[in-house]
Design a protein around this motif. Sequence first.
Motif, PDB file in Angstrom:
ATOM      1  N   GLN A  67       0.816  -1.218   0.000  1.00 32.53           N
ATOM      2  CA  GLN A  67       0.000   0.000   0.000  1.00 32.53           C
ATOM      3  C   GLN A  67       0.847   1.264   0.000  1.00 32.53           C
ATOM      4  OE1 GLN A  67      -3.548  -0.392   2.833  1.00 32.53           O
ATOM      5  NE2 GLN A  67      -2.148  -1.925   3.676  1.00 32.53           N
ATOM      6  N   TRP A  68       2.123   1.150   0.409  1.00 30.79           N
ATOM      7  CA  TRP A  68       2.939   2.336   0.591  1.00 30.79           C
ATOM      8  C   TRP A  68       4.310   2.151  -0.048  1.00 30.79           C
ATOM      9  CZ3 TRP A  68       0.739  -0.004   5.109  1.00 30.79           C
ATOM     10  CH2 TRP A  68      -0.485   0.568   5.485  1.00 30.79           C
ATOM     11  N   GLY A  69       4.892   3.273  -0.453  1.00 30.59           N
ATOM     12  CA  GLY A  69       6.228   3.230  -1.016  1.00 30.59           C
ATOM     13  C   GLY A  69       6.593   4.553  -1.652  1.00 30.59           C
ATOM     14  N   PHE A  70       7.725   4.571  -2.345  1.00 33.19           N
ATOM     15  CA  PHE A  70       8.231   5.805  -2.936  1.00 33.19           C
ATOM     16  C   PHE A  70       9.230   5.458  -4.031  1.00 33.19           C
ATOM     17  CE2 PHE A  70      10.695   4.653   0.784  1.00 33.19           C
ATOM     18  CZ  PHE A  70      12.011   4.709   0.332  1.00 33.19           C
ATOM     19  N   SER A  71       9.718   6.471  -4.713  1.00 32.90           N
ATOM     20  CA  SER A  71      10.648   6.288  -5.827  1.00 32.90           C
ATOM     21  C   SER A  71      12.042   6.779  -5.446  1.00 32.90           C
ATOM     22  CB  SER A  71      10.152   7.071  -7.057  1.00 32.90           C
ATOM     23  OG  SER A  71      11.141   7.129  -8.064  1.00 32.90           O
ATOM     24  N   VAL A  72      13.051   5.949  -5.731  1.00 33.99           N
ATOM     25  CA  VAL A  72      14.443   6.361  -5.555  1.00 33.99           C
ATOM     26  C   VAL A  72      15.083   6.721  -6.887  1.00 33.99           C
ATOM     27  CG1 VAL A  72      14.772   4.991  -3.480  1.00 33.99           C
ATOM     28  CG2 VAL A  72      15.276   3.980  -5.702  1.00 33.99           C
ATOM     29  N   GLY A  73      14.362   6.480  -8.003  1.00 34.26           N
ATOM     30  CA  GLY A  73      14.923   6.752  -9.321  1.00 34.26           C
ATOM     31  C   GLY A  73      15.567   5.506  -9.914  1.00 34.26           C
ATOM     32  N   LEU A  74      15.816   5.551 -11.215  1.00 34.88           N
ATOM     33  CA  LEU A  74      16.379   4.408 -11.935  1.00 34.88           C
ATOM     34  C   LEU A  74      17.892   4.399 -11.771  1.00 34.88           C
ATOM     35  CD1 LEU A  74      15.827   1.983 -13.708  1.00 34.88           C
ATOM     36  CD2 LEU A  74      15.895   3.467 -15.711  1.00 34.88           C
ATOM     37  N   LEU A  75      18.359   3.779 -10.695  1.00 32.99           N
ATOM     38  CA  LEU A  75      19.792   3.741 -10.383  1.00 32.99           C
ATOM     39  C   LEU A  75      20.540   2.692 -11.192  1.00 32.99           C
ATOM     40  CD1 LEU A  75      19.575   4.115  -6.513  1.00 32.99           C
ATOM     41  CD2 LEU A  75      20.802   5.660  -8.029  1.00 32.99           C
ATOM     42  N   SER A  76      19.836   1.746 -11.754  1.00 31.80           N
ATOM     43  CA  SER A  76      20.479   0.664 -12.490  1.00 31.80           C
ATOM     44  C   SER A  76      21.336   1.212 -13.630  1.00 31.80           C
ATOM     45  CB  SER A  76      19.411  -0.270 -13.064  1.00 31.80           C
ATOM     46  OG  SER A  76      19.992  -1.301 -13.805  1.00 31.80           O
ATOM     47  N   GLY A  77      22.579   0.752 -13.693  1.00 29.75           N
ATOM     48  CA  GLY A  77      23.485   1.169 -14.767  1.00 29.75           C
ATOM     49  C   GLY A  77      24.381   2.340 -14.418  1.00 29.75           C
ATOM     50  N   THR A  78      24.310   2.834 -13.184  1.00 34.34           N
ATOM     51  CA  THR A  78      25.147   3.980 -12.813  1.00 34.34           C
ATOM     52  C   THR A  78      26.485   3.562 -12.203  1.00 34.34           C
ATOM     53  OG1 THR A  78      24.075   4.115 -10.634  1.00 34.34           O
ATOM     54  CG2 THR A  78      23.131   5.435 -12.417  1.00 34.34           C
ATOM     55  N   ALA A  79      26.615   2.310 -11.794  1.00 36.09           N
ATOM     56  CA  ALA A  79      27.832   1.879 -11.088  1.00 36.09           C
ATOM     57  C   ALA A  79      29.066   1.902 -11.977  1.00 36.09           C
ATOM     58  CB  ALA A  79      27.631   0.475 -10.515  1.00 36.09           C
ATOM     59  N   GLN A  80      28.876   1.844 -13.281  1.00 37.36           N
ATOM     60  CA  GLN A  80      30.019   1.819 -14.191  1.00 37.36           C
ATOM     61  C   GLN A  80      30.716   3.175 -14.308  1.00 37.36           C
ATOM     62  OE1 GLN A  80      28.714   1.781 -18.478  1.00 37.36           O
ATOM     63  NE2 GLN A  80      26.700   1.494 -17.553  1.00 37.36           N
ATOM     64  N   LEU A  81      30.120   4.211 -13.750  1.00 35.95           N
ATOM     65  CA  LEU A  81      30.668   5.560 -13.883  1.00 35.95           C
ATOM     66  C   LEU A  81      31.124   6.092 -12.523  1.00 35.95           C
ATOM     67  CD1 LEU A  81      27.909   6.990 -16.230  1.00 35.95           C
ATOM     68  CD2 LEU A  81      30.270   6.500 -16.894  1.00 35.95           C
ATOM     69  N   PRO A  82      32.194   6.893 -12.502  1.00 37.77           N
ATOM     70  CA  PRO A  82      32.628   7.516 -11.246  1.00 37.77           C
ATOM     71  C   PRO A  82      31.803   8.762 -10.955  1.00 37.77           C
ATOM     72  CG  PRO A  82      34.093   8.178 -13.004  1.00 37.77           C
ATOM     73  CD  PRO A  82      33.114   7.212 -13.619  1.00 37.77           C
ATOM     74  N   ILE A  83      31.829   9.185  -9.710  1.00 35.54           N
ATOM     75  CA  ILE A  83      31.168  10.441  -9.343  1.00 35.54           C
ATOM     76  C   ILE A  83      32.115  11.594  -9.663  1.00 35.54           C
ATOM     77  CG2 ILE A  83      30.246  11.826  -7.456  1.00 35.54           C
ATOM     78  CD1 ILE A  83      29.396   9.262  -6.088  1.00 35.54           C
ATOM     79  N   VAL A  84      31.656  12.512 -10.513  1.00 33.70           N
ATOM     80  CA  VAL A  84      32.418  13.704 -10.851  1.00 33.70           C
ATOM     81  C   VAL A  84      31.655  14.895 -10.287  1.00 33.70           C
ATOM     82  CG1 VAL A  84      33.418  15.111 -12.682  1.00 33.70           C
ATOM     83  CG2 VAL A  84      33.260  12.623 -12.967  1.00 33.70           C
ATOM     84  N   GLU A  85      32.210  15.533  -9.271  1.00 32.64           N
ATOM     85  CA  GLU A  85      31.500  16.622  -8.610  1.00 32.64           C
ATOM     86  C   GLU A  85      31.145  17.728  -9.593  1.00 32.64           C
ATOM     87  OE1 GLU A  85      31.949  19.709  -4.837  1.00 32.64           O
ATOM     88  OE2 GLU A  85      33.594  18.371  -5.385  1.00 32.64           O
ATOM     89  N   ALA A  86      29.901  18.143  -9.548  1.00 33.31           N
ATOM     90  CA  ALA A  86      29.415  19.194 -10.438  1.00 33.31           C
ATOM     91  C   ALA A  86      29.925  20.549  -9.964  1.00 33.31           C
ATOM     92  CB  ALA A  86      27.891  19.180 -10.489  1.00 33.31           C
ATOM     93  N   THR A  87      30.821  21.157 -10.718  1.00 36.88           N
ATOM     94  CA  THR A  87      31.354  22.483 -10.411  1.00 36.88           C
ATOM     95  C   THR A  87      31.360  23.323 -11.680  1.00 36.88           C
ATOM     96  OG1 THR A  87      33.647  21.857 -10.876  1.00 36.88           O
ATOM     97  CG2 THR A  87      32.839  21.517  -8.617  1.00 36.88           C
ATOM     98  N   PHE A  88      31.343  24.632 -11.512  1.00 40.22           N
ATOM     99  CA  PHE A  88      31.333  25.510 -12.677  1.00 40.22           C
ATOM    100  C   PHE A  88      32.668  25.457 -13.421  1.00 40.22           C
ATOM    101  CE2 PHE A  88      31.848  29.606 -14.824  1.00 40.22           C
ATOM    102  CZ  PHE A  88      30.664  29.651 -15.564  1.00 40.22           C
ATOM    103  N   ASP A  89      33.763  25.328 -12.692  1.00 39.51           N
ATOM    104  CA  ASP A  89      35.074  25.267 -13.342  1.00 39.51           C
ATOM    105  C   ASP A  89      35.175  24.050 -14.251  1.00 39.51           C
ATOM    106  OD1 ASP A  89      35.834  27.570 -12.085  1.00 39.51           O
ATOM    107  OD2 ASP A  89      36.910  26.558 -10.452  1.00 39.51           O
ATOM    108  N   ASP A  90      34.727  22.899 -13.763  1.00 41.95           N
ATOM    109  CA  ASP A  90      34.763  21.693 -14.588  1.00 41.95           C
ATOM    110  C   ASP A  90      33.782  21.804 -15.752  1.00 41.95           C
ATOM    111  OD1 ASP A  90      35.438  18.788 -15.046  1.00 41.95           O
ATOM    112  OD2 ASP A  90      33.289  18.603 -14.669  1.00 41.95           O
ATOM    113  N   PHE A  91      32.600  22.335 -15.483  1.00 44.65           N
ATOM    114  CA  PHE A  91      31.573  22.480 -16.516  1.00 44.65           C
ATOM    115  C   PHE A  91      32.061  23.349 -17.672  1.00 44.65           C
ATOM    116  CE2 PHE A  91      28.045  24.923 -18.297  1.00 44.65           C
ATOM    117  CZ  PHE A  91      27.113  23.936 -18.607  1.00 44.65           C
ATOM    118  N   SER A  92      32.685  24.464 -17.352  1.00 44.80           N
ATOM    119  CA  SER A  92      33.087  25.425 -18.382  1.00 44.80           C
ATOM    120  C   SER A  92      34.247  24.938 -19.243  1.00 44.80           C
ATOM    121  CB  SER A  92      33.456  26.760 -17.730  1.00 44.80           C
ATOM    122  OG  SER A  92      34.511  26.579 -16.794  1.00 44.80           O
ATOM    123  N   THR A  93      34.966  23.920 -18.823  1.00 47.23           N
ATOM    124  CA  THR A  93      36.104  23.426 -19.603  1.00 47.23           C
ATOM    125  C   THR A  93      35.792  22.149 -20.375  1.00 47.23           C
ATOM    126  OG1 THR A  93      36.915  22.198 -17.659  1.00 47.23           O
ATOM    127  CG2 THR A  93      37.766  24.440 -18.007  1.00 47.23           C
TER     128      THR A  93
END
Length: 583
Positions: free
Chosen positions: A362-388
């Motif tokens: 009767q109850w629950g929630f969504s965490v999003g489609l996480l499947s397939g994300t483990a193959q990638l590293p976490i790259v912190e979102a910053t303006f300096d990285d974005f602009s280059t």
Amino acid sequence: MQKGLGIARGRSRRRTVPRNFCSRSLRRSSTNRFLLNFLGAAAAFILVSLQYVISIARINVGDAVSSGVNLEAFPPSSSRLRRDNEVTSPSRGDVYGHKNRNGGVVTTAGGENSSSAPLPAAPLPRDERRGNYNDRFGGVLSSLHDDDNPLTRMANELNSTRLRYYIYTKRIRVAHNTKVQGNAEVWSIYRALQRHPLRTVNPSEAHFFIPPIFTNTISPALKQNHPDRIVFQAVLDIVTSSSIYQTAVGSRHIFLVFDGLDFSYKGVGGRIQQLLKEYYPSWLTEDVEPRWFNHSDSPCPLDAWVNEGRAKRCLPGGNIFRNIILARDRDVFEVHRRVHRDKHSFSPDWTKPFAMDDPIPQWGFSVGLLSGTAQLPIVEATFDDFSTRKWIYFYHARADEYFCNSTQYRLAPINILPKNGTVEAETFAQSSVGYDLPSHLWKEYFMSSRFCLVIRGDTPHSRAFLRAVKVGCIPVVVSDAYPWYAPSLPATLNMSDYSIMISERAFLQDPWKELHRATQLTEKSIRQKLDALAFAQRVIFADHNESLFVPALLKEAWNSIPPSQRVVGCVDWTTGKKSRCHE
């Protein structure tokens, strides 16, 4: 005697004063040194005393919350980031130490009408075994030091939660197959849950219970006598037969599912989905307690189950898992509501697949489609990285036919190209867009793009969305149903804060006009998107160095259940009284 040193061989040391040295100056300098030493010691003592008083005050504040003392003198932080037109329930229990809408401080997990015990005090800021809790699991965003910033307030709120959880561990061996899609993401979350300070080893202190039953860690199509399926069935029996599960009738148990139709009445035959739908626990006999069959709208009445000899059309699994909290890759409860109450709120393309989302719980929630994300590293979102970054857009798709009339959307940016000499053509020329790429180039170009295109496919959601979030690429979404179909932890995150939405209709008319327009943001707007994206990385991914996933998961679970279930420890489903329980 050595002249000027006052040292005589064979005799005691004696200090001599040079003839031209004023004895009065000597006394004055000695006095000054004494005063300086005294003042320094006094200042150090005062500083240590202040730190001690502050630490005691913090502990007293936590004790005051748990014991019901009015804390109006202590300014509360922001309760949460509310969505548009959202109304907070006045009876909702608050486990973050904030005042409710009626002005009082909620001190029990069950809200105003709850008879449960007060919430346990918040964990101390420092854990000697794990280092500084605030530094490791939250504090404030490193790039945002303004306490008035909504992202900072939300991070502080998650860090201050007093929600606790218990993980089943005894006699359990979890079957898993490393080749199954979603396996790596499941184990990343499980490791985070095992190590987090909010975990308790005492069931009586827990608001939630997490059994290590992960359907995405084994192959969905297993034969009846397959070893993994036998282990999976055994784990189900161990958990559901425990006094914890029996006392709560499955309530406040969080089950994590990231793909498929698990815990659905429309589960496909011959798979794990069917096992869950038709689950007959070994402990369920004809003299079973009526508590499992006392619902007027139960999918399997007790009389039918006994008299028809466990016929398949009578589904005890619907009773066993009716009260659990289902954390899914999408919000199956919102989908079910719209299919049955508001069919005009989504495209007719989705009528058939949406009808398959018929959840057992009767109850629950969504965490999003996480499947397939483990193959990638976490790259912190910053303006300096974005602009280059090299590319403006990234989008590569298979030259296939897609279900639900999605082919026209998937292939539009590849087949409908802008005219030469236009600004849209310049955007296209500086983007990596086309059909499939070799895996090494796909990863390199994907992580070198500023905006990542996310287009509806066989379902409204796509793995490309959270992949983009993980590498710090701003998602540009072409899927009208995505924000309500598969939001990621929506009690904490607003999808529009860290992504850009494009209407499906406008996209089909002129895809590159819309894509070019989406990138024409001011620097201030881009920085805001990237700050929100960096915060979303911490909330969504359990393997982030400063992850907020666990408290955000608990917050979703807390918000998903009715006030009557917001209790602490093992509370009997029938009587509402606390009882002792164990695995």
